[in-house]
Design a protein around this motif. Structure first.
Motif, mmCIF file in Angstrom:
data_model
loop_
_atom_site.group_PDB
_atom_site.id
_atom_site.type_symbol
_atom_site.label_atom_id
_atom_site.label_comp_id
_atom_site.label_asym_id
_atom_site.label_seq_id
_atom_site.Cartn_x
_atom_site.Cartn_y
_atom_site.Cartn_z
ATOM 1 N N PRO A 125 43.731 30.395 46.053
ATOM 2 C CA PRO A 125 44.934 30.858 46.760
ATOM 3 C C PRO A 125 45.349 29.907 47.876
ATOM 4 O O PRO A 125 44.518 29.213 48.465
ATOM 5 C CB PRO A 125 44.487 32.204 47.333
ATOM 6 C CG PRO A 125 43.012 32.016 47.580
ATOM 7 C CD PRO A 125 42.519 31.130 46.466
ATOM 8 N N PHE A 126 46.654 29.908 48.164
ATOM 9 C CA PHE A 126 47.191 29.080 49.237
ATOM 10 C C PHE A 126 48.135 29.904 50.111
ATOM 11 O O PHE A 126 48.796 30.826 49.635
ATOM 12 C CB PHE A 126 47.950 27.877 48.677
ATOM 13 C CG PHE A 126 47.057 26.802 48.130
ATOM 14 C CD1 PHE A 126 46.550 25.816 48.954
ATOM 15 C CD2 PHE A 126 46.712 26.788 46.791
ATOM 16 C CE1 PHE A 126 45.719 24.831 48.456
ATOM 17 C CE2 PHE A 126 45.883 25.807 46.281
ATOM 18 C CZ PHE A 126 45.383 24.822 47.120
ATOM 19 N N LYS A 127 48.197 29.555 51.369
ATOM 20 C CA LYS A 127 49.091 30.227 52.305
ATOM 21 C C LYS A 127 50.532 30.083 51.834
ATOM 22 O O LYS A 127 50.970 29.014 51.435
ATOM 23 C CB LYS A 127 48.924 29.603 53.700
ATOM 24 C CG LYS A 127 49.780 30.248 54.776
ATOM 25 C CD LYS A 127 49.535 29.594 56.122
ATOM 26 C CE LYS A 127 50.417 30.205 57.212
ATOM 27 N NZ LYS A 127 50.168 29.562 58.524
ATOM 28 N N GLY A 128 51.271 31.195 51.882
ATOM 29 C CA GLY A 128 52.669 31.188 51.478
ATOM 30 C C GLY A 128 52.909 31.663 50.056
ATOM 31 O O GLY A 128 54.055 31.935 49.689
ATOM 32 N N GLU A 129 51.852 31.790 49.245
ATOM 33 C CA GLU A 129 52.014 32.249 47.870
ATOM 34 C C GLU A 129 52.426 33.725 47.843
ATOM 35 O O GLU A 129 51.936 34.537 48.609
ATOM 36 C CB GLU A 129 50.707 32.086 47.086
ATOM 37 C CG GLU A 129 50.295 30.649 46.862
ATOM 38 C CD GLU A 129 51.024 30.009 45.696
ATOM 39 O OE1 GLU A 129 51.859 30.695 45.078
ATOM 40 O OE2 GLU A 129 50.757 28.828 45.427
#
Length: 221
Positions: A125-129
């Protein structure tokens, strides 16, 4: 095939990738259909990547012999598929075993170590997804949800102001009555669309913090 895969919601992609895993390592044609042309290169599909990984495996002396390669493949799949690495993310499926080194016997035990190089689909996971999740627990501090193997916490401060905690409902839930229609509730097993605002990576675990206090986020009806 790849464009259709990219247009799917994230949860559906998780389900498809898990179904793609196979103890027999699916053939090249099936793998190409999943990953698209150029499967040997790292690529992202939402939070999914196809990357090379290296891992050391240990084999007991009784497993050494003409079928050592099969034993290594079985142990690799059993060890890495479904596991989590803070560096790579959740390993969904091994797609190809690239190479293995010659075994090195450890003195005094007879245990033999092999270095395996392989390609795998990972979930990171990545920030903003923005992704769809299933609520698992609700309390006055917020709610917990899951996206496949990823746990996500949404604080009460990241829930729209019109939603209030109803501790008298069974089960406990957040409820919004902004229209004359049926109130909107967030309760266990509800489907919500959220945005990742932060992640925390440990050696063998990934956790995330999310928000539904934004346009087009919230309960999926």
């Amino acid at each position: 095939e790849l464009l259709g895969f990219l247009s799917e919601p994230c949860v559906q992609r998780v389900d498809r990738l898990y179904s793609a895993a196979s103890p027999s390592l699916r053939g090249g044609a099936e793998r190409e259909a999943l990953l698209g042309a150029g499967a040997g290169r790292a690529r992202a599909a939402c939070m999914f990547f196809h990357i090379p990984i290296e891992r050391e495996l240990l084999l007991h002396p009784r497993l050494l012999g003409p079928h050592v390669t099969e034993h290594l493949k079985e142990k690799l799949l059993a060890t890495v598929e479904g596991s989590c690495s803070g560096r790579h993310g959740y390993i969904i499926s091994v797609t190809e075993i690239v190479s293995q080194t010659k075994g090195q016997i450890r003195e005094g035990t007879g245990i033999t170590s092999f270095t395996m190089k392989f390609n795998a689909i990972v979930f990171r996971p990545f920030k903003g997804e923005v992704l769809d999740a299933t609520v698992t627990k609700v309390n006055k501090m917020g709610f917990f949800a899951e996206v496949g193997p990823l746990p996500v916490f949404v604080s009460k401060h990241a829930i729209p102001a019109d939603m209030t905690f109803d501790q008298n409902s069974n089960p406990a839930s957040y409820v919004s009555q902004v229209t004359d229609e049926q109130p909107v509730r967030i309760k266990p097993e509800s489907e919500v669309r959220l945005r990742i605002v932060g992640t925390h990576f440990d050696a063998n675990e990934i956790r995330a913090i999310g928000t539904i206090r934004d346009d087009y986020l919230g309960v999926v009806q």
